[in-house]
Design a protein around this motif. Structure first.
Motif, PDB file in Angstrom:
ATOM      1  N   MET A 121       0.847  -1.195   0.000  1.00  0.00           N
ATOM      2  CA  MET A 121       0.000   0.000   0.000  1.00  0.00           C
ATOM      3  C   MET A 121       0.886   1.250   0.000  1.00  0.00           C
ATOM      4  SD  MET A 121      -3.196  -0.930  -0.011  1.00  0.00           S
ATOM      5  CE  MET A 121      -4.294   0.245   0.790  1.00  0.00           C
ATOM      6  N   HIS A 122       0.536   2.183  -0.886  1.00  0.00           N
ATOM      7  CA  HIS A 122       1.336   3.406  -1.017  1.00  0.00           C
ATOM      8  C   HIS A 122       0.471   4.489  -1.650  1.00  0.00           C
ATOM      9  CE1 HIS A 122       1.465   1.585  -5.014  1.00  0.00           C
ATOM     10  NE2 HIS A 122       1.595   2.827  -5.456  1.00  0.00           N
ATOM     11  N   GLN A 123       0.979   5.708  -1.624  1.00  0.00           N
ATOM     12  CA  GLN A 123       0.378   6.800  -2.396  1.00  0.00           C
ATOM     13  C   GLN A 123       1.318   7.126  -3.534  1.00  0.00           C
ATOM     14  OE1 GLN A 123       0.445   9.403   1.110  1.00  0.00           O
ATOM     15  NE2 GLN A 123      -1.651   9.978   0.578  1.00  0.00           N
ATOM     16  N   ALA A 143      -5.358  -9.234 -11.130  1.00  0.00           N
ATOM     17  CA  ALA A 143      -4.662  -8.749  -9.934  1.00  0.00           C
ATOM     18  C   ALA A 143      -5.676  -8.225  -8.933  1.00  0.00           C
ATOM     19  CB  ALA A 143      -3.687  -7.632 -10.298  1.00  0.00           C
ATOM     20  N   LEU A 144      -5.427  -8.532  -7.671  1.00  0.00           N
ATOM     21  CA  LEU A 144      -6.303  -8.036  -6.607  1.00  0.00           C
ATOM     22  C   LEU A 144      -5.784  -6.676  -6.158  1.00  0.00           C
ATOM     23  CD1 LEU A 144      -8.773  -8.695  -4.889  1.00  0.00           C
ATOM     24  CD2 LEU A 144      -7.241  -9.804  -3.246  1.00  0.00           C
ATOM     25  N   PHE A 145      -6.558  -5.647  -6.526  1.00  0.00           N
ATOM     26  CA  PHE A 145      -6.172  -4.250  -6.294  1.00  0.00           C
ATOM     27  C   PHE A 145      -6.891  -3.760  -5.043  1.00  0.00           C
ATOM     28  CE2 PHE A 145      -6.906   0.337  -7.296  1.00  0.00           C
ATOM     29  CZ  PHE A 145      -5.593   0.741  -7.460  1.00  0.00           C
ATOM     30  N   ARG A 146      -6.132  -3.190  -4.113  1.00  0.00           N
ATOM     31  CA  ARG A 146      -6.713  -2.750  -2.843  1.00  0.00           C
ATOM     32  C   ARG A 146      -6.674  -1.228  -2.751  1.00  0.00           C
ATOM     33  NH1 ARG A 146      -7.545  -5.203   2.096  1.00  0.00           N
ATOM     34  NH2 ARG A 146      -6.550  -7.120   1.384  1.00  0.00           N
ATOM     35  N   VAL A 147      -7.776  -0.656  -2.333  1.00  0.00           N
ATOM     36  CA  VAL A 147      -7.866   0.798  -2.178  1.00  0.00           C
ATOM     37  C   VAL A 147      -8.155   1.117  -0.713  1.00  0.00           C
ATOM     38  CG1 VAL A 147      -9.056   2.899  -2.889  1.00  0.00           C
ATOM     39  CG2 VAL A 147      -8.755   1.049  -4.525  1.00  0.00           C
ATOM     40  N   GLY A 148      -7.354   2.000  -0.154  1.00  0.00           N
ATOM     41  CA  GLY A 148      -7.535   2.396   1.237  1.00  0.00           C
ATOM     42  C   GLY A 148      -8.026   3.829   1.351  1.00  0.00           C
ATOM     43  N   GLY A 153      -3.551   3.312   6.742  1.00  0.00           N
ATOM     44  CA  GLY A 153      -4.369   2.437   7.584  1.00  0.00           C
ATOM     45  C   GLY A 153      -5.853   2.618   7.350  1.00  0.00           C
ATOM     46  N   GLY A 154      -6.648   2.056   8.243  1.00  0.00           N
ATOM     47  CA  GLY A 154      -8.103   2.118   8.118  1.00  0.00           C
ATOM     48  C   GLY A 154      -8.631   1.022   7.224  1.00  0.00           C
ATOM     49  N   LYS A 155      -9.942   1.036   7.075  1.00  0.00           N
ATOM     50  CA  LYS A 155     -10.600   0.007   6.265  1.00  0.00           C
ATOM     51  C   LYS A 155     -10.219   0.136   4.803  1.00  0.00           C
ATOM     52  CE  LYS A 155     -14.566  -1.496   8.883  1.00  0.00           C
ATOM     53  NZ  LYS A 155     -15.407  -0.558   9.663  1.00  0.00           N
ATOM     54  N   THR A 156     -10.184  -0.975   4.118  1.00  0.00           N
ATOM     55  CA  THR A 156      -9.849  -0.974   2.694  1.00  0.00           C
ATOM     56  C   THR A 156     -10.903  -1.772   1.925  1.00  0.00           C
ATOM     57  OG1 THR A 156      -8.549  -3.000   2.827  1.00  0.00           O
ATOM     58  CG2 THR A 156      -7.367  -0.939   3.232  1.00  0.00           C
ATOM     59  N   GLU A 157     -10.900  -1.602   0.609  1.00  0.00           N
ATOM     60  CA  GLU A 157     -11.773  -2.396  -0.264  1.00  0.00           C
ATOM     61  C   GLU A 157     -10.950  -2.871  -1.440  1.00  0.00           C
ATOM     62  OE1 GLU A 157     -15.902  -0.745  -1.099  1.00  0.00           O
ATOM     63  OE2 GLU A 157     -14.969   0.902  -0.001  1.00  0.00           O
ATOM     64  N   SER A 158     -11.262  -4.055  -1.933  1.00  0.00           N
ATOM     65  CA  SER A 158     -10.476  -4.621  -3.026  1.00  0.00           C
ATOM     66  C   SER A 158     -11.348  -4.978  -4.210  1.00  0.00           C
ATOM     67  CB  SER A 158      -9.768  -5.893  -2.559  1.00  0.00           C
ATOM     68  OG  SER A 158      -8.903  -5.592  -1.506  1.00  0.00           O
ATOM     69  N   ARG A 174      -7.031  11.070  -5.863  1.00  0.00           N
ATOM     70  CA  ARG A 174      -5.677  11.132  -6.434  1.00  0.00           C
ATOM     71  C   ARG A 174      -4.614  10.613  -5.457  1.00  0.00           C
ATOM     72  NH1 ARG A 174      -1.204  11.113  -7.381  1.00  0.00           N
ATOM     73  NH2 ARG A 174       0.080  12.227  -8.904  1.00  0.00           N
ATOM     74  N   LEU A 175      -4.817  10.871  -4.170  1.00  0.00           N
ATOM     75  CA  LEU A 175      -3.793  10.508  -3.192  1.00  0.00           C
ATOM     76  C   LEU A 175      -4.226   9.364  -2.278  1.00  0.00           C
ATOM     77  CD1 LEU A 175      -2.388  14.043  -2.304  1.00  0.00           C
ATOM     78  CD2 LEU A 175      -1.161  12.185  -3.446  1.00  0.00           C
ATOM     79  N   VAL A 176      -5.161   8.591  -2.762  1.00  0.00           N
ATOM     80  CA  VAL A 176      -5.647   7.480  -1.945  1.00  0.00           C
ATOM     81  C   VAL A 176      -4.560   6.378  -1.903  1.00  0.00           C
ATOM     82  CG1 VAL A 176      -6.786   6.007  -3.682  1.00  0.00           C
ATOM     83  CG2 VAL A 176      -7.921   6.490  -1.519  1.00  0.00           C
TER      84      VAL A 176
END
Ligand code: SIN
Ligand code: FE2
Length: 205
Positions: A121-123, A143-148, A153-158, A174-176
């Motif tokens: 996970m990064h910005q 590919a399993l792409f995860r967005v936070g 941290g915090g909840k994420t969705e993929s 933009r900076l997620v």
């Protein structure tokens, strides 16, 4: 490439155009990328702490994104000293259709994910102006792409990204934080040896 202008899914503001690139166009794009990699070969990036990333990387465009012991940055040349190749026309067309018709991206980062590759996970925050969206293209294996979140941290969705999917991270997204957990290695026949290519186009200056 024909372009639908409405994203099929929005995941936390990340706009996903599922299946936007038809399969023949994916093949043509892979051929163009192979030519890029002939000029500017894939290399294994190392983070500032000395850890090798699991993806292999190169770039096209005026600038390429690199990381080594000196950290993350954009460079006008490949580590070998050669200039980066031109961004393939197909990619510029996607950018002009989905992001901006007047200003082309400075960098198209080309990441290759082999078996077991992932991206933490990064910005994307090495650019000068976050008003410019990032455009991302998926080719090859799923590919399993995860967005936070904007904060760490915090909840994420993929969501599973498939070959030919294009996404845009702009505006509030933009900076997620985002990353790739894993591939379904061998799920696509697009790349001869399996794996996945992800392109990310950015305006740097
Ligand atoms: C990245 O954010 O650098 C890569 C995203 C992806 O591979 O889909
Ligand atoms: Fe990223």
């Amino acid at each position: 490439m024909s372009v639908a202008r409405t994203p099929s899914v929005s995941l936390r503001g990340v706009q996903i155009y599922a299946g936007l690139i038809p399969s023949e166009a994916q093949e043509a794009l892979v051929a163009a990328l192979r030519e890029c990699a002939r000029q500017a070969p894939f290399f294994t990036p190392v983070t500032a702490s000395g850890k090798a990333m699991s993806v292999r990387m190169t770039s096209a465009g005026r600038l390429g994104w690199v990381t080594d012991r000196r950290g993350y940055r954009y460079e006008p040349r490949h580590p070998s000293g050669v200039a980066w190749p031109k961004i393939p026309d197909q990619v510029l067309t996607l950018w002009r259709d989905l992001v901006n018709a007047e200003r082309d991206p400075d960098c198209c980062l080309i990441n290759y994910y082999g078996e077991g590759s992932k991206m933490g996970m990064h910005q994307d925050r090495d650019e000068g102006d976050f008003n410019w969206p990032v455009l991302s293209v998926s080719l090859g294996d799923d590919a399993l792409f995860r967005v936070g979140n904007l904060e760490r941290g915090g909840k994420t969705e993929s969501i599973w990204l498939n070959s030919g999917d294009v996404l845009v991270m702009g505006g509030a997204a933009r900076l997620v934080h985002h990353g790739v957990d894993r591939l379904r290695f061998g799920s696509s026949t697009l790349l001869e040896k399996g794996g996945r290519i992800n392109l990310t186009c950015r305006v740097v200056a």
